[in-house]
Design a protein around this motif. Structure first.
Motif, PDB file in Angstrom:
ATOM      1  N   LEU A   9       0.829  -1.209   0.000  1.00 30.65           N
ATOM      2  CA  LEU A   9       0.000   0.000   0.000  1.00 30.65           C
ATOM      3  C   LEU A   9       0.865   1.262   0.000  1.00 30.65           C
ATOM      4  CD1 LEU A   9      -2.834  -1.053   2.456  1.00 30.65           C
ATOM      5  CD2 LEU A   9      -3.006  -0.753  -0.023  1.00 30.65           C
ATOM      6  N   THR A  13       0.594   4.154  -2.891  1.00 31.77           N
ATOM      7  CA  THR A  13       0.339   5.562  -2.593  1.00 31.77           C
ATOM      8  C   THR A  13       1.498   6.449  -3.054  1.00 31.77           C
ATOM      9  OG1 THR A  13       1.113   5.269  -0.304  1.00 31.77           O
ATOM     10  CG2 THR A  13      -1.261   5.120  -0.698  1.00 31.77           C
ATOM     11  N   GLU A  14       2.723   5.929  -2.998  1.00 28.81           N
ATOM     12  CA  GLU A  14       3.877   6.691  -3.491  1.00 28.81           C
ATOM     13  C   GLU A  14       3.804   6.856  -5.002  1.00 28.81           C
ATOM     14  OE1 GLU A  14       7.757   7.242  -5.320  1.00 28.81           O
ATOM     15  OE2 GLU A  14       6.776   5.280  -5.221  1.00 28.81           O
ATOM     16  N   ALA A  17       1.202   9.426  -5.768  1.00 29.83           N
ATOM     17  CA  ALA A  17       1.730  10.756  -5.448  1.00 29.83           C
ATOM     18  C   ALA A  17       2.712  11.239  -6.512  1.00 29.83           C
ATOM     19  CB  ALA A  17       2.403  10.736  -4.076  1.00 29.83           C
ATOM     20  N   GLY A  39      -0.645  11.656  -0.685  1.00 32.39           N
ATOM     21  CA  GLY A  39      -0.046  10.392  -1.114  1.00 32.39           C
ATOM     22  C   GLY A  39       1.314  10.134  -0.499  1.00 32.39           C
ATOM     23  N   LEU A  42       0.894   9.545   3.347  1.00 27.54           N
ATOM     24  CA  LEU A  42       0.351   8.207   3.591  1.00 27.54           C
ATOM     25  C   LEU A  42       1.386   7.129   3.293  1.00 27.54           C
ATOM     26  CD1 LEU A  42      -2.141   6.622   4.449  1.00 27.54           C
ATOM     27  CD2 LEU A  42      -2.962   6.760   2.102  1.00 27.54           C
ATOM     28  N   SER A  43       2.138   7.319   2.229  1.00 26.87           N
ATOM     29  CA  SER A  43       3.150   6.342   1.864  1.00 26.87           C
ATOM     30  C   SER A  43       4.210   6.187   2.950  1.00 26.87           C
ATOM     31  CB  SER A  43       3.813   6.732   0.534  1.00 26.87           C
ATOM     32  OG  SER A  43       4.803   5.790   0.194  1.00 26.87           O
TER      33      SER A  43
END
Length: 108
Positions: A9, A13-14, A17, A39, A42-43
Protein backbone atom coordinates in the motif's frame (compact mmCIF):
# COMPACT_ATOMS: atom_id res chain seq x y z
CA UNK A 1 -2.50 -5.98 8.61
CA UNK A 2 0.53 -7.99 7.42
CA UNK A 3 3.73 -5.97 7.01
CA UNK A 4 4.14 -6.74 3.31
CA UNK A 5 0.55 -5.63 2.65
CA UNK A 6 1.36 -2.32 4.37
CA UNK A 7 4.48 -2.02 2.23
CA UNK A 8 2.49 -2.74 -0.93
CA UNK A 9 0.00 0.00 0.00
CA UNK A 10 2.93 2.35 0.70
CA UNK A 11 4.26 1.66 -2.80
CA UNK A 12 0.88 2.27 -4.43
CA UNK A 13 0.34 5.56 -2.59
CA UNK A 14 3.88 6.69 -3.49
CA UNK A 15 3.27 5.89 -7.15
CA UNK A 16 -0.03 7.81 -7.12
CA UNK A 17 1.73 10.76 -5.45
CA UNK A 18 4.58 10.76 -7.96
CA UNK A 19 2.28 10.57 -10.98
CA UNK A 20 0.17 13.32 -9.41
CA UNK A 21 3.30 15.43 -9.06
CA UNK A 22 3.66 15.32 -12.83
CA UNK A 23 -0.05 16.05 -13.27
CA UNK A 24 0.06 18.97 -10.80
CA UNK A 25 1.90 21.10 -13.39
CA UNK A 26 4.30 22.59 -10.87
CA UNK A 27 1.68 22.62 -8.10
CA UNK A 28 -0.59 24.91 -10.14
CA UNK A 29 -3.45 22.38 -10.20
CA UNK A 30 -4.94 21.97 -6.71
CA UNK A 31 -6.42 18.47 -7.12
CA UNK A 32 -3.22 16.71 -8.20
CA UNK A 33 -1.19 18.86 -5.77
CA UNK A 34 -3.37 17.65 -2.89
CA UNK A 35 -2.87 14.05 -4.02
CA UNK A 36 0.91 14.62 -3.92
CA UNK A 37 0.87 15.80 -0.31
CA UNK A 38 -1.61 13.20 0.93
CA UNK A 39 -0.05 10.39 -1.11
CA UNK A 40 3.51 10.96 0.09
CA UNK A 41 2.38 11.40 3.70
CA UNK A 42 0.35 8.21 3.59
CA UNK A 43 3.15 6.34 1.86
CA UNK A 44 5.73 7.25 4.51
CA UNK A 45 3.32 6.44 7.33
CA UNK A 46 2.54 3.01 5.83
CA UNK A 47 6.23 2.35 5.23
CA UNK A 48 6.97 3.28 8.86
CA UNK A 49 4.41 0.71 9.99
CA UNK A 50 5.95 -1.92 7.72
CA UNK A 51 9.40 -1.14 9.15
CA UNK A 52 8.26 -2.50 12.50
CA UNK A 53 8.45 -5.99 10.96
CA UNK A 54 10.66 -5.82 7.85
CA UNK A 55 14.36 -4.84 7.86
CA UNK A 56 14.99 -1.30 6.64
CA UNK A 57 17.27 -2.30 3.75
CA UNK A 58 14.76 -4.75 2.36
CA UNK A 59 11.84 -2.38 2.93
CA UNK A 60 13.50 0.50 1.12
CA UNK A 61 14.74 -1.71 -1.72
CA UNK A 62 11.24 -3.01 -2.37
CA UNK A 63 9.60 0.41 -1.92
CA UNK A 64 12.01 2.28 -4.17
CA UNK A 65 12.59 -0.46 -6.75
CA UNK A 66 9.00 -1.44 -7.36
CA UNK A 67 7.93 2.18 -7.04
CA UNK A 68 10.43 3.16 -9.74
CA UNK A 69 9.20 0.43 -12.07
CA UNK A 70 5.53 1.27 -11.51
CA UNK A 71 6.10 5.02 -11.96
CA UNK A 72 7.92 4.35 -15.24
CA UNK A 73 5.03 2.21 -16.46
CA UNK A 74 2.53 4.79 -15.18
CA UNK A 75 4.36 7.51 -17.10
CA UNK A 76 3.93 5.54 -20.29
CA UNK A 77 0.26 4.81 -19.67
CA UNK A 78 -0.84 8.16 -18.21
CA UNK A 79 1.42 10.62 -19.99
CA UNK A 80 2.46 8.90 -23.21
CA UNK A 81 6.13 8.72 -22.23
CA UNK A 82 8.27 6.43 -24.35
CA UNK A 83 9.35 2.92 -23.44
CA UNK A 84 12.05 1.20 -25.45
CA UNK A 85 13.91 -2.07 -25.06
CA UNK A 86 16.73 -0.53 -23.02
CA UNK A 87 14.32 1.10 -20.56
CA UNK A 88 12.35 -2.12 -20.23
CA UNK A 89 15.51 -4.17 -19.68
CA UNK A 90 16.69 -1.68 -17.06
CA UNK A 91 13.39 -1.93 -15.20
CA UNK A 92 13.68 -5.70 -15.27
CA UNK A 93 17.15 -5.43 -13.70
CA UNK A 94 15.71 -3.26 -10.91
CA UNK A 95 12.95 -5.78 -10.22
CA UNK A 96 15.47 -8.65 -10.31
CA UNK A 97 17.66 -6.77 -7.83
CA UNK A 98 14.75 -6.28 -5.46
CA UNK A 99 13.85 -9.97 -5.77
CA UNK A 100 17.47 -10.90 -5.03
CA UNK A 101 17.60 -8.69 -1.95
CA UNK A 102 14.31 -10.13 -0.79
CA UNK A 103 15.54 -13.69 -1.22
CA UNK A 104 18.85 -12.94 0.49
CA UNK A 105 17.52 -10.81 3.35
CA UNK A 106 14.04 -11.98 4.21
CA UNK A 107 11.89 -10.51 6.94
CA UNK A 108 12.83 -10.96 10.58
Amino acid sequence: MPAFALLFLAIITEVVATLSLRASDGFTKPGPAALVVVGYGLSFWLMALALKHIPVGLTYAIWSGLGTALVAIGGVVAFGETMNAMKLASLMVIVAGVAGLSAAGGAH
